[in-house]
Design a protein around this motif. Structure first.
Motif, PDB file in Angstrom:
ATOM      1  N   UNK A  41       0.715  -1.242  -0.195  1.00  0.00           N
ATOM      2  CA  UNK A  41       0.098   0.124  -0.068  1.00  0.00           C
ATOM      3  C   UNK A  41       0.772   1.363   0.135  1.00  0.00           C
ATOM      4  N   UNK A  42       2.157   0.967  -0.034  1.00  0.00           N
ATOM      5  CA  UNK A  42       3.129   2.288  -0.190  1.00  0.00           C
ATOM      6  C   UNK A  42       2.925   3.196   1.261  1.00  0.00           C
ATOM      7  N   UNK A  43       2.944   2.465   2.321  1.00  0.00           N
ATOM      8  CA  UNK A  43       2.841   3.075   3.550  1.00  0.00           C
ATOM      9  C   UNK A  43       4.087   2.921   4.134  1.00  0.00           C
ATOM     10  N   UNK A  44       4.506   3.749   5.330  1.00  0.00           N
ATOM     11  CA  UNK A  44       5.605   3.615   6.116  1.00  0.00           C
ATOM     12  C   UNK A  44       5.804   2.330   6.934  1.00  0.00           C
ATOM     13  N   UNK A  45       6.972   1.731   6.607  1.00  0.00           N
ATOM     14  CA  UNK A  45       7.576   0.586   7.207  1.00  0.00           C
ATOM     15  C   UNK A  45       8.840   0.780   7.741  1.00  0.00           C
ATOM     16  N   UNK A  46       9.184   0.692   8.864  1.00  0.00           N
ATOM     17  CA  UNK A  46      10.464   1.005   9.552  1.00  0.00           C
ATOM     18  C   UNK A  46      11.008  -0.153  10.051  1.00  0.00           C
ATOM     19  N   UNK A  47      11.934  -0.713   9.655  1.00  0.00           N
ATOM     20  CA  UNK A  47      12.567  -2.202  10.224  1.00  0.00           C
ATOM     21  C   UNK A  47      13.924  -1.693  10.988  1.00  0.00           C
ATOM     22  N   UNK A  48      13.990  -2.086  12.215  1.00  0.00           N
ATOM     23  CA  UNK A  48      15.156  -1.937  13.116  1.00  0.00           C
ATOM     24  C   UNK A  48      16.126  -3.335  13.328  1.00  0.00           C
ATOM     25  N   UNK A  49      16.754  -3.884  12.379  1.00  0.00           N
ATOM     26  CA  UNK A  49      17.542  -4.868  12.374  1.00  0.00           C
ATOM     27  C   UNK A  49      18.457  -4.894  13.407  1.00  0.00           C
ATOM     28  N   UNK A  50      18.808  -6.231  13.840  1.00  0.00           N
ATOM     29  CA  UNK A  50      20.065  -6.198  15.042  1.00  0.00           C
ATOM     30  C   UNK A  50      20.800  -7.600  14.820  1.00  0.00           C
ATOM     31  N   UNK A  51      21.663  -7.496  14.102  1.00  0.00           N
ATOM     32  CA  UNK A  51      22.580  -8.706  13.943  1.00  0.00           C
ATOM     33  C   UNK A  51      23.933  -8.372  13.448  1.00  0.00           C
ATOM     34  N   UNK A  52      24.951  -9.193  14.019  1.00  0.00           N
ATOM     35  CA  UNK A  52      26.306  -8.902  13.587  1.00  0.00           C
ATOM     36  C   UNK A  52      27.009  -9.942  13.699  1.00  0.00           C
ATOM     37  N   UNK A  53      28.133 -10.489  12.661  1.00  0.00           N
ATOM     38  CA  UNK A  53      28.431  -9.819  11.517  1.00  0.00           C
ATOM     39  C   UNK A  53      26.992 -10.108  10.525  1.00  0.00           C
ATOM     40  N   UNK A  54      27.113  -9.609   9.319  1.00  0.00           N
ATOM     41  CA  UNK A  54      25.878  -9.700   8.517  1.00  0.00           C
ATOM     42  C   UNK A  54      26.288 -10.545   7.180  1.00  0.00           C
ATOM     43  N   UNK A  55      25.367 -11.740   7.199  1.00  0.00           N
ATOM     44  CA  UNK A  55      25.785 -12.749   6.056  1.00  0.00           C
ATOM     45  C   UNK A  55      25.314 -12.023   4.746  1.00  0.00           C
ATOM     46  N   UNK A  56      25.827 -12.395   3.645  1.00  0.00           N
ATOM     47  CA  UNK A  56      25.366 -12.121   2.364  1.00  0.00           C
ATOM     48  C   UNK A  56      23.596 -12.152   2.130  1.00  0.00           C
ATOM     49  N   UNK A  57      23.129 -13.259   2.616  1.00  0.00           N
ATOM     50  CA  UNK A  57      21.695 -13.630   2.607  1.00  0.00           C
ATOM     51  C   UNK A  57      21.099 -12.415   3.316  1.00  0.00           C
ATOM     52  N   UNK A  58      21.488 -11.965   4.506  1.00  0.00           N
ATOM     53  CA  UNK A  58      20.965 -11.020   5.254  1.00  0.00           C
ATOM     54  C   UNK A  58      21.134  -9.614   4.409  1.00  0.00           C
ATOM     55  N   UNK A  59      22.333  -9.571   4.074  1.00  0.00           N
ATOM     56  CA  UNK A  59      22.222  -8.118   3.285  1.00  0.00           C
ATOM     57  C   UNK A  59      21.181  -8.000   2.025  1.00  0.00           C
ATOM     58  N   UNK A  60      21.401  -8.893   1.340  1.00  0.00           N
ATOM     59  CA  UNK A  60      20.255  -9.184   0.153  1.00  0.00           C
ATOM     60  C   UNK A  60      18.996  -8.817   0.578  1.00  0.00           C
ATOM     61  N   UNK A  61      18.457  -9.545   1.600  1.00  0.00           N
ATOM     62  CA  UNK A  61      17.192  -9.274   2.152  1.00  0.00           C
ATOM     63  C   UNK A  61      16.999  -7.763   2.578  1.00  0.00           C
ATOM     64  N   UNK A  62      18.120  -7.103   3.300  1.00  0.00           N
ATOM     65  CA  UNK A  62      17.738  -5.729   3.595  1.00  0.00           C
ATOM     66  C   UNK A  62      17.729  -4.847   2.299  1.00  0.00           C
TER      67      UNK A  62
END
Ligand SMILES: Cc1cc2nc3c(=O)[nH]c(=O)nc-3n(C[C@H](O)[C@H](O)[C@H](O)COP(=O)(O)O)c2cc1C
Length: 209
Positions: free
Chosen positions: A129-150
């Motif tokens: 619906x093109x509304x505001x969605x804010x995600x606060x991820x917390x992980x470290x380090x970040x795998x390529x899978x996680x980076x792609x998903x972000x």
């Protein structure tokens, strides 16, 4: 912005969720609060002092979270499986969603569109619906899978706001650092607050002696 969905998932960072709940209520928002099973486990451990291996009763944990950090009259607790919630439908003009903290697992479900609970579904609705969605991820380090998903969710319109406090505000306490991240998240949602000192505003920042 006065109707906000607050999703709490099982990444480390429960203090961010508690502060966000408090700040949204104080800003006069009506908050739909939905906590995943793992989210309840982490809240129980990080905020309520329960042992890390003790299974958490989600209802009890969410009740305590609201009692301690929310204004109960402003908070509607939503069931994780309740797809009948207005937040699960694009026809409902509920306005914005914040997922804090956002686990890699929830991030993956949103990025792939394979969600199976209300937190995933609400995020999906916000994106379509093109509304505001804010995600606060917390992980470290970040795998390529996680980076792609972000990158995928950012391209789809979400604001990706990592739980990484700035130090240029010269924080003195952990609470200051939590407030920085939550303040940035509320900025992204369009909710007014006084959680952080803005660069160039007010008295110059000075280091503590
Ligand atoms: C104490 C604790 C801390 C965790 N911290 C993180 C974290 O920082 N980031 C993350 O992505 N997952 C973390 N996890 C793993 C998630 O809880 C797990 O992937 C879970 O399936 C997430 O489910 P949910 O997204 O439905 O909440 C943690 C788990 C526990 C028990």
């Amino acid at each position: 912005m006065n109707r906000v969905f607050l999703g709490v998932t099982g990444a480390s960072g429960a203090p961010y969720a508690a502060r966000a709940l408090e700040a949204l209520c104080e800003a006069g928002c009506d908050v739909g609060l939905c906590v995943s099973q793992s989210g309840a486990h982490v809240v129980a451990h990080e905020l309520l002092g329960r042992g890390p291996r003790r299974p958490a009763d989600p209802d009890e944990v969410v009740g305590e979270l609201v009692q301690r950090h929310g204004h109960a009259e402003r908070v509607e607790v939503l069931g994780l499986d309740d797809m009948t919630s207005p937040f699960a439908s694009g026809s409902s003009l509920r306005s914005a969603a914040l997922i804090v903290p956002c686990s890699g697992s929830t991030l993956g479900a949103i990025a792939c569109g394979t969600g199976h609970n209300l937190i995933h579904r609400c995020a999906d609705v916000m994106l379509k619906e093109r509304r505001r969605l804010v995600l606060v991820p917390r992980e470290t380090p970040l795998s390529p899978i996680y980076l792609d998903n972000l990158a995928t969710v950012a391209r789809a319109g979400a604001v990706v706001l990592p739980a990484s406090p700035g130090f240029y505000t010269l924080p003195q306490t952990v609470d200051d650092m939590v407030d920085f991240v939550v303040g940035k998240a509320l900025d992204a949602l369009g909710v007014s607050h006084r959680l952080l000192r803005r660069w160039g505003e007010g008295a110059p920042l000075e280091s503590a002696p």
